[in-house]
Scaffold this active site. Structure first.
Site, PDB file in Angstrom:
ATOM      1  N   GLU A 153      16.186  -2.346   9.847  1.00 49.06           N
ATOM      2  CA  GLU A 153      15.011  -3.007  10.420  1.00 49.06           C
ATOM      3  C   GLU A 153      13.832  -2.779   9.476  1.00 49.06           C
ATOM      4  O   GLU A 153      13.535  -1.636   9.107  1.00 49.06           O
ATOM      5  CB  GLU A 153      14.667  -2.440  11.799  1.00 49.06           C
ATOM      6  N   ALA A 166      -0.850   0.870  16.051  1.00 50.58           N
ATOM      7  CA  ALA A 166       0.504   1.102  16.576  1.00 50.58           C
ATOM      8  C   ALA A 166       0.815   2.594  16.683  1.00 50.58           C
ATOM      9  O   ALA A 166       1.465   3.023  17.632  1.00 50.58           O
ATOM     10  CB  ALA A 166       1.536   0.419  15.700  1.00 50.58           C
ATOM     11  N   ARG A 195       9.274   0.904   6.954  1.00 52.62           N
ATOM     12  CA  ARG A 195       7.979   0.318   7.324  1.00 52.62           C
ATOM     13  C   ARG A 195       7.143   0.120   6.071  1.00 52.62           C
ATOM     14  O   ARG A 195       6.954   1.058   5.293  1.00 52.62           O
ATOM     15  CB  ARG A 195       7.277   1.258   8.306  1.00 52.62           C
ATOM     16  N   GLU A 231       0.853  -1.200   0.000  1.00 54.64           N
ATOM     17  CA  GLU A 231       0.000   0.000   0.000  1.00 54.64           C
ATOM     18  C   GLU A 231       0.889   1.251   0.000  1.00 54.64           C
ATOM     19  O   GLU A 231       0.760   2.109  -0.846  1.00 54.64           O
ATOM     20  CB  GLU A 231      -0.899  -0.065   1.238  1.00 54.64           C
TER      21      GLU A 231
HETATM   22  P1  0O2 Z   1      10.585   3.870  18.190  1.00 59.79           P
HETATM   23  O1  0O2 Z   1      10.420   5.125  18.987  1.00 59.79           O
HETATM   24  O2  0O2 Z   1       9.363   3.526  17.388  1.00 59.79           O
HETATM   25  O3  0O2 Z   1      11.816   3.851  17.325  1.00 59.79           O
HETATM   26  P2  0O2 Z   1      15.717  -4.075  19.059  1.00 59.79           P
HETATM   27  O4  0O2 Z   1      15.253  -3.019  18.055  1.00 59.79           O
HETATM   28  O5  0O2 Z   1      15.600  -5.484  18.528  1.00 59.79           O
HETATM   29  O6  0O2 Z   1      17.074  -3.768  19.595  1.00 59.79           O
HETATM   30  P3  0O2 Z   1      13.344  -4.294  20.609  1.00 59.79           P
HETATM   31  O7  0O2 Z   1      12.659  -3.087  21.147  1.00 59.79           O
HETATM   32  O8  0O2 Z   1      13.302  -5.522  21.452  1.00 59.79           O
HETATM   33  O9  0O2 Z   1      14.821  -3.909  20.331  1.00 59.79           O
HETATM   34  O10 0O2 Z   1      12.816  -4.677  19.174  1.00 59.79           O
HETATM   35  P4  0O2 Z   1      11.341  -4.804  18.680  1.00 59.79           P
HETATM   36  O11 0O2 Z   1      10.458  -5.395  19.702  1.00 59.79           O
HETATM   37  O12 0O2 Z   1      11.455  -5.515  17.370  1.00 59.79           O
HETATM   38  O13 0O2 Z   1      10.896  -3.285  18.470  1.00 59.79           O
HETATM   39  C1  0O2 Z   1      11.492  -2.472  17.540  1.00 59.79           C
HETATM   40  C2  0O2 Z   1      10.560  -1.368  17.119  1.00 59.79           C
HETATM   41  O14 0O2 Z   1       9.241  -1.892  16.883  1.00 59.79           O
HETATM   42  C3  0O2 Z   1      10.316  -0.285  18.170  1.00 59.79           C
HETATM   43  O15 0O2 Z   1      11.366   0.638  18.133  1.00 59.79           O
HETATM   44  C4  0O2 Z   1       8.985   0.281  17.707  1.00 59.79           C
HETATM   45  O16 0O2 Z   1       9.121   1.109  16.564  1.00 59.79           O
HETATM   46  C5  0O2 Z   1       8.233  -0.969  17.282  1.00 59.79           C
HETATM   47  N1  0O2 Z   1       7.506  -1.524  18.435  1.00 59.79           N
HETATM   48  C6  0O2 Z   1       7.856  -2.604  19.167  1.00 59.79           C
HETATM   49  N2  0O2 Z   1       6.969  -2.841  20.127  1.00 59.79           N
HETATM   50  C7  0O2 Z   1       6.012  -1.886  20.015  1.00 59.79           C
HETATM   51  C8  0O2 Z   1       4.802  -1.622  20.740  1.00 59.79           C
HETATM   52  O17 0O2 Z   1       4.425  -2.304  21.682  1.00 59.79           O
HETATM   53  N3  0O2 Z   1       4.074  -0.548  20.307  1.00 59.79           N
HETATM   54  C9  0O2 Z   1       4.454   0.244  19.263  1.00 59.79           C
HETATM   55  N4  0O2 Z   1       3.660   1.268  18.917  1.00 59.79           N
HETATM   56  N5  0O2 Z   1       5.600   0.017  18.567  1.00 59.79           N
HETATM   57  C10 0O2 Z   1       6.357  -1.032  18.939  1.00 59.79           C
HETATM   58  P5  0O2 Z   1      11.694   1.528  19.400  1.00 59.79           P
HETATM   59  O18 0O2 Z   1      13.092   2.007  19.270  1.00 59.79           O
HETATM   60  O19 0O2 Z   1      11.372   0.781  20.657  1.00 59.79           O
HETATM   61  O20 0O2 Z   1      10.715   2.719  19.298  1.00 59.79           O
END
Ligand code: 0O2
Length: 216
Positions: free
Chosen positions: A149, A161, A87, A48
């Site tokens: 990522e 999200a 994304r 999309e």
């Molecule tokens: P931001 O502010 O969005 O950049 P890693 O990245 O593997 O070192 P982590 O946090 O274990 O660490 O990885 P994970 O779970 O794959 O999450 C990576 C990113 O996914 C996050 O980056 C968020 O963008 C998104 N994400 C993960 N969990 C959630 C959630 O519960 N809610 C929302 N809205 N987004 C989520 P950041 O750096 O944590 O945050």
């Protein structure tokens, strides 16, 4: 060889940013090509839209702190998996796995980790498909593999999200219990809506396919 840096001030930071930006451009172009080809072959766009960004220094520092690392350039590159993030937003859950497969099948991309928060949603209700990949960036004197990522989700998952992300900023300590409960309830509705929309789309495609065959 994967990108490695020794902290050498602003110069190193600029070089690192050039590499991550290049990696994002490469993946973006690959996705555009895949989408165009898919449209040509199947008369259908699995993607999309696509958003991408390089994480702000402030968010990188915050993340390193959260994981207990000192804020050095070396640690950023070593421990922050999502400095370069892309994304991909799709209509249907089936598109997510289709795109993930197409990415994994690219011979110059190495998938280093997958987190399937669709098969296993987070306790908050968060759903998305995450891939950490390495992609080679060709510089004038060397080739470096940069980490990117990739988050793949449906429009409905993305809607949820982005609201949940805003809520987390509004309540930096702990999100009130009743809001957490509503978020979880809404996440379950998102999941049901995605399943229903996908089933409806499959039914429509089947009917359209049968009509197409009759008209041949
Ligand atoms: P931001 O502010 O969005 O950049 P890693 O990245 O593997 O070192 P982590 O946090 O274990 O660490 O990885 P994970 O779970 O794959 O999450 C990576 C990113 O996914 C996050 O980056 C968020 O963008 C998104 N994400 C993960 N969990 C959630 C959630 O519960 N809610 C929302 N809205 N987004 C989520 P950041 O750096 O944590 O945050």
């Amino acid at each position: 060889m994967e990108l490695q840096v020794k902290d050498n001030g602003a110069d190193s930071w600029e070089e690192v940013m050039i590499i991550y930006n290049a990696a994002l451009k490469e993946i973006y172009t690959k996705l555009e090509i895949l989408n165009d080809e898919f449209q040509h072959v199947h008369k259908y766009n699995p993607i999309e839209h696509i958003k991408y960004r390089v994480k702000t220094p402030r968010s990188i520092v915050k993340k390193l702190k959260r994981h207990g690392y000192e804020s050095t350039l070396e640690n950023m590159v070593k421990y922050c998996n999502d400095i370069a993030g892309i994304r991909i937003i799709c209509d249907y859950t089936s598109d997510i796995y289709r795109i993930a497969d197409m990415i994994s099948n690219q011979s110059d991309i190495k998938v280093v980790a997958i987190k399937d928060y669709i098969a296993n949603p987070k306790p908050s209700g968060y759903e998305s498909y995450h891939m950490i990949v390495l992609i080679p960036v060709y510089l004038s004197d060397r080739i470096v593999d940069a980490r990117v990522e990739i988050q793949i989700r449906t429009i409905a998952m993305d809607f949820w999200a982005s609201l949940e992300h805003k809520i987390q900023y509004k309540f930096p300590g702990e999100v009130p219990q009743h809001i957490q409960e509503q978020l979880l309830e809404n996440a379950q509705m998102v999941s049901q809506l995605d399943a229903k929309m996908m089933a409806l789309n499959e039914e429509i495609r089947k009917i359209a396919g049968e009509e197409g065959e009759e008209n041949e």
